[in-house]
Write an enzyme that holds these catalytic residues in place. Structure first.
Site, mmCIF file in Angstrom:
data_model
loop_
_atom_site.group_PDB
_atom_site.id
_atom_site.type_symbol
_atom_site.label_atom_id
_atom_site.label_comp_id
_atom_site.label_asym_id
_atom_site.label_seq_id
_atom_site.Cartn_x
_atom_site.Cartn_y
_atom_site.Cartn_z
ATOM 1 N N SER A 224 90.882 2.500 12.577
ATOM 2 C CA SER A 224 91.782 1.728 13.505
ATOM 3 C C SER A 224 92.676 2.867 14.360
ATOM 4 O O SER A 224 93.505 3.639 13.641
ATOM 5 C CB SER A 224 92.539 0.429 13.120
ATOM 6 O OG SER A 224 93.202 -0.019 14.153
ATOM 7 N N GLU B 261 77.843 -3.439 12.240
ATOM 8 C CA GLU B 261 78.359 -4.315 13.364
ATOM 9 C C GLU B 261 77.254 -3.994 14.597
ATOM 10 O O GLU B 261 76.766 -4.760 15.245
ATOM 11 C CB GLU B 261 79.760 -4.191 13.828
ATOM 12 C CG GLU B 261 80.415 -4.871 12.643
ATOM 13 C CD GLU B 261 82.308 -4.696 12.955
ATOM 14 O OE1 GLU B 261 82.383 -4.074 14.111
ATOM 15 O OE2 GLU B 261 82.916 -5.226 12.283
ATOM 16 N N HIS C 297 74.618 -21.871 2.377
ATOM 17 C CA HIS C 297 75.812 -22.429 3.295
ATOM 18 C C HIS C 297 77.019 -21.492 3.138
ATOM 19 O O HIS C 297 78.128 -21.797 3.328
ATOM 20 C CB HIS C 297 76.376 -23.719 3.029
ATOM 21 C CG HIS C 297 75.017 -24.802 2.946
ATOM 22 N ND1 HIS C 297 74.463 -25.272 4.050
ATOM 23 C CD2 HIS C 297 74.339 -25.601 1.878
ATOM 24 C CE1 HIS C 297 73.358 -26.101 3.749
ATOM 25 N NE2 HIS C 297 73.224 -26.099 2.602
ATOM 26 N N LYS D 48 92.718 0.344 7.964
ATOM 27 C CA LYS D 48 91.458 -0.298 8.150
ATOM 28 C C LYS D 48 90.343 0.759 8.045
ATOM 29 O O LYS D 48 90.423 1.838 8.139
ATOM 30 C CB LYS D 48 91.112 -0.890 9.825
ATOM 31 C CG LYS D 48 92.358 -1.837 9.952
ATOM 32 C CD LYS D 48 91.928 -3.059 9.354
ATOM 33 C CE LYS D 48 90.662 -3.580 9.894
ATOM 34 N NZ LYS D 48 90.725 -3.930 11.577
#
Length: 489
Positions: free
Chosen positions: A285, A298, A164, A291
């Site tokens: 970024s 992704e 979980h 960043k």
């Protein structure tokens, strides 16, 4: 005036058609924009067919020699980029045949004896998918080897195991990586199974009913590396379960890659900081200079949508088609090509990320030690050493955790007096099971996370993947603090 290509297209269809196709019809009907990638398979099938026709006396040796030489020239033109593909000629089969006719004349027209574009495309597509499966399996094996190498290096690295997405029990990072090796092994097996089932030769099935010519389908099957000819001509030209099965296996593999990519995204975040991905697989970024975005992970995570979408799209195409061939089936290739390309790219990206990622072992260790992750070890010790029934031990351990929460410490911070307040039978031996190192070392059952197990499983996989015998590495037995970090603040 009808263009020469359109006139030839009509001639190949047959004398029944007096007019050239409408521009819209040409647009919806043409597949050359995507099926041109089948050129090698199409030419290989034609060469095998011509050789068989000559061997059975259907084609003269002279025509055979001209056809084989002409096809070699066409292949060279396509490979060198000199070949001009024509949309008016619809597909790769008619483009190749048209160019062959320009080169050798009427003999090219005899090549299509005892076959149809229906069995021709089924043959080409099976050959292509078979070749691509071999490529994908090779990529999967490469990723597995990369994971195994990292697992050996991280066999003793402590990592929190989650359920979980909450701290559950300590595991080793190597054990976690080997979980994906197991998944990928099944993925490769599914693709190899699909390859076995697709490896039958449709060539010679013709349009749907077979052919009256005395062809030798075993000969073409052998020439093209198929195990046998297909046994039913209707089935051979009208089913696409071979690509459906391949796409199903590809979807499961992509799902596994997506799960791993999701962990890469989580692990590389500032909140977790378990790994650092290299500049090769991250981006910055446009507005926030600090960043480091895990874009490769992704995108791997997203590819499952395209791959599963291709499977669903083709299932919908096929579900209502009566036997035998229908033009709907032209929609099989474009989605399949895209899906297989997406999986291949995902495998390459994941292999690169695995090789480049730098673990922050200290951060992993600290996280694994948090959240009372050795509570199960306390319960197991009560059962093993004090012969307390597990359900009772579970209750006692819950009280131990509650006391540690009240005192604001971990389980290892409790004194023996604290333990005895809860159950007088507990003695000082319990402290031996409270460290995360002791926890993972104790889980030495087959398939468990113990470092020795990780090294044994890594050696097993190396032997299986390389075909060479490998002995398990020896444990490093390093103490925490000697691992170095991954450069994450």
């Amino acid at each position: 005036m009808v263009s020469p290509d359109k006139a030839l297209s009509n001639k190949m269809w047959g004398g029944r058609f007096a007019e050239a196709p409408d521009a819209i019809m040409e647009e919806i009907n043409a597949s050359i924009g995507f099926d041109q990638r089948l050129f090698r398979q199409d030419i290989a099938g034609s060469k095998a067919h011509a050789t068989m026709l000559a061997a059975t006396g259907i084609l003269t040796q002279t025509d055979r020699d001209a056809i084989l030489a002409g096809l070699d020239e066409v292949l060279a033109e396509i490979e060198s980029g000199q070949f001009k593909f024509s949309r008016a000629l619809e597909d790769i089969h008619m483009n190749v045949e048209s160019r062959l006719r320009e080169k050798i004349g009427d003999a090219a027209g005899r090549l299509h004896t005892a076959r149809s574009r229906n069995d021709q495309v089924a043959t080409d597509f099976r050959l292509y998918v078979r070749d691509y499966i071999d490529t994908l399996v090779g990529q999967i094996r490469g990723l597995q080897l990369g994971l195994v190498a990292r697992a050996e290096d991280e066999a003793e690295t402590i990592l929190p195991g989650f359920t979980h997405l909450q701290n559950a029990q300590p595991i080793t990072f190597g054990h976690h990586l080997l979980a994906y090796v197991e998944m990928l092994g099944r993925d490769a097996g599914r693709l190899e199974d699909a390859r076995k089932r697709l490896n039958e030769n449709p060539l010679g099935s013709a349009a749907l009913a077979g052919t009256p010519y005395p062809i030798d389908r075993d000969m073409t099957a052998q020439a093209l590396g198929f195990d046998r000819p297909t046994a039913n001509s209707l089935d051979a030209v009208s089913d696409r379960d071979f690509i459906l099965e391949t796409l199903a296996a590809a979807s499961i593999c992509a799902m596994h890659l997506s799960r791993f990519a999701e962990e890469m995204v989580i692990w590389s975040s500032a909140q977790f900081g378990f790994v650092r991905l290299s500049d090769k697989f991250t981006t910055g970024s446009s507005i926030m200079p600090q960043k480091r975005n895990p874009d490769a992970a992704e995108l791997v995570r997203a590819k499952i949508g395209r791959i599963l979408g291709a499977l669903n799209a083709l299932l919908v195409v096929m579900k209502g088609l009566p036997l035998a061939y229908s033009k709907d089936m032209q929609e099989d290739k474009e989605v399949a090509f895209d899906a297989l390309d997406a999986l291949s790219l995902s495998l390459a990206a994941m292999t690169g990320m695995v090789a480049d990622m730098v673990p922050n072992r200290e951060r992993m260790h600290a996280s694994a030690s948090a959240g009372f992750s050795t509570a199960t070890d306390v319960a197991d010790w009560l059962v093993r050493e004090l012969n307390i029934p597990f359900r009772d031990a579970h209750h006692i351990t819950g009280q131990v955790v509650s006391l540690a929460e009240q005192k604001g410490c971990g389980l290892e911070g409790l004194t023996i007096e604290d333990f005895k307040l809860i159950d007088h039978r507990i003695d000082s031996r319990i402290h031996k099971v409270l460290t995360v190192e002791a926890s993972v070392a104790a889980r030495a059952s087959y398939g468990g996370t113990a470092p020795a197990n990780v090294l044994a499983q890594a050696a097993r996989w190396k032997s299986e993947l390389t075909g060479e015998h490998h002995e398990p590495r020896a444990l490093k037995a390093k103490k925490h603090g000697g691992h170095g970090d991954g450069g994450i603040a």
